[in-house]
Motif scaffolding. Structure first.
Motif, short mmCIF file in Angstrom:
data_model
loop_
_atom_site.label_atom_id
_atom_site.label_comp_id
_atom_site.label_asym_id
_atom_site.label_seq_id
_atom_site.Cartn_x
_atom_site.Cartn_y
_atom_site.Cartn_z
N ASP A 281 1.03 -1.17 -0.07
CA ASP A 281 0.11 -0.14 -0.04
C ASP A 281 1.04 1.19 0.06
O ASP A 281 1.46 1.64 1.00
CB ASP A 281 -0.88 -0.07 1.16
CG ASP A 281 -2.04 0.80 1.07
OD1 ASP A 281 -2.24 1.55 0.32
OD2 ASP A 281 -2.98 0.82 2.00
N GLU A 282 0.96 1.66 -1.13
CA GLU A 282 1.83 3.08 -1.25
C GLU A 282 3.19 2.91 -0.75
O GLU A 282 3.79 3.45 0.13
CB GLU A 282 1.17 4.34 -0.65
CG GLU A 282 -0.22 4.66 -1.03
CD GLU A 282 -0.51 5.69 -1.59
OE1 GLU A 282 0.27 6.36 -1.65
OE2 GLU A 282 -1.85 6.11 -1.85
N PRO A 283 3.97 1.99 -1.37
CA PRO A 283 5.23 1.47 -0.79
C PRO A 283 6.06 2.86 -1.09
O PRO A 283 7.18 2.70 -0.09
CB PRO A 283 5.67 0.20 -1.62
CG PRO A 283 4.77 0.41 -3.06
CD PRO A 283 3.65 1.18 -2.54
N THR A 284 6.08 3.62 -1.87
CA THR A 284 7.18 4.52 -2.03
C THR A 284 6.41 6.08 -1.74
O THR A 284 7.26 6.92 -2.22
CB THR A 284 7.61 4.38 -3.58
OG1 THR A 284 6.78 4.80 -4.53
CG2 THR A 284 8.29 3.31 -3.86
N ALA A 285 5.40 6.10 -1.12
CA ALA A 285 5.09 7.26 -0.59
C ALA A 285 5.96 8.00 0.15
O ALA A 285 6.47 7.40 1.18
CB ALA A 285 3.57 7.38 -0.29
#
Ligand SMILES: Nc1ncnc2c1ncn2[C@@H]1O[C@H](COP(=O)(O)OP(=O)(O)O)[C@@H](O)[C@H]1O
Ligand SMILES: [Mg+2]
Length: 309
Positions: free
Chosen positions: A159-163
């Motif tokens: 879930d949004e690993p690179t936010a």
């Protein structure tokens, strides 16, 4: 082959009545990487949380590897790894212990070899005896992935690993995802970074306001929906579009030495041949002709705008 993840007409209303998912259906084949692309508040985390059993569906059906998440929850959940959006780790625990703990959660027998392999794959092996509070933000993200992989799931949700991570770590994440795919892991990731979907996904789903607006093979999506631009570069700059070309809806490039023509790749006639004839008739001399495909970003912005309208 039956899909590894089968979501049918999933609805989720939160207490208070807000409908965060409005009938989402999605089938995912084993081994693919699918990116769910959507703005904040679209329902991405809600979708993942429902599949992982963190929150319950209002209606609809979800099967993981053929196991219904309601009637066969343990078997379904055992197949899933989840890397949550928020980093929440026990600061005084060591890397290796926290991953060992995760391994035991879904009834998996202790397997130190498997844990060491995961730690090596994520470049965490040298840090295995460090406390989590001693790690950088990027390493903490890796620990979250290691925890999610500890019971060797077949389906991994990121879930949004690179936010909010820096560019270098983002690239590392993409490499990690590619490695996992090579191991046969099916990956569903959410992102609001279009370039991320463009870089790593096999398929892209676009989600907005609780609806999955489309799911399509990435390259097909870009080819089908894309507009193309033809840039006719000129040897000498113009101050205005010549009279003979006004019917074309052209724009003049910023320094006046290019004519930009936007056309639909699916149209029966693109109008390019006629345009180039008329350019010659207008007495313009060409330096070069370049075409550009519109990006996933243009497609995304168009779709989400249409949905909101
Ligand atoms: N626990 C909750 N209670 C009520 N509304 C919620 C809850 N969690 C999320 N929402 C709402 O549901 C919508 C989708 O949220 P979320 O799934 O987190 O979106 P995304 O992950 O795409 O940013 C948002 O409008 C959000 O405010
Ligand atoms: Mg989210």
């Amino acid at each position: 082959m039956a899909p590894i993840l089968d979501i049918k007409n999933l609805r989720k209303s939160y207490a208070g009545g807000f409908e965060a998912l409005k009938g989402v259906s999605l089938q995912i084949e084993q081994g693919e990487i699918i990116a769910l692309l959507g703005p904040n508040g679209a329902g991405k985390t809600t979708l993942i949380s429902t599949v992982c059993g963190i929150t319950s569906a209002t209606s609809g059906q979800i099967k993981v590897g053929g196991h219904d998440i309601n009637t066969d929850f343990r078997a379904a959940r055992r197949m899933i790894g989840l890397v949550p959006q928020e980093v929440a780790l026990e600061p005084f625990e060591t890397v290796i212990n926290t991953v060992k703990f995760s391994q035991g959660l879904f009834g998996k027998k202790r397997d130190i070899g498997a844990i060491e392999k995961i730690l090596k794959q994520l470049s965490l092996f040298d840090k295995r005896n460090n406390q989590l509070k001693e790690l950088s933000g990027g390493m903490k993200r890796r620990v979250l992935i290691a925890k999610a992989l500890a019971h060797e799931p077949r389906v991994l949700f990121l879930d949004e690993p690179t936010a909010g991570v820096d560019v270098e770590l983002r690239k590392d994440m993409w490499d990690i995802v590619a490695d996992l795919k090579a191991d046969g892991v099916t990956i569903i990731l959410t992102t609001h970074y279009i370039e991320e979907a463009e870089a790593i996904a096999d398929r892209v789903g676009i989600i907005a306001n609780g609806e999955l607006l489309l799911v399509e093979d990435k390259t097909k999506l870009m080819a089908q929906m894309g507009k193309k631009q033809l840039e006719v570069q000129l040897t000498a700059p113009l101050s205005a579009i010549p009279d003979g070309l006004v019917s074309y809806d052209l724009t003049l490039g910023p320094s006046g030495d290019a004519l930009i023509y936007t056309y639909d790749t699916n149209a029966e006639r693109t109008g390019i041949t006629q345009l180039l004839n008329d350019v010659a008739k207008a007495g313009l001399s060409l330096r070069d002709v370049v075409t550009r495909q519109s990006s996933l970003e243009d497609i995304f912005v168009t779709l989400v705008k249409e949905d909101a309208a």
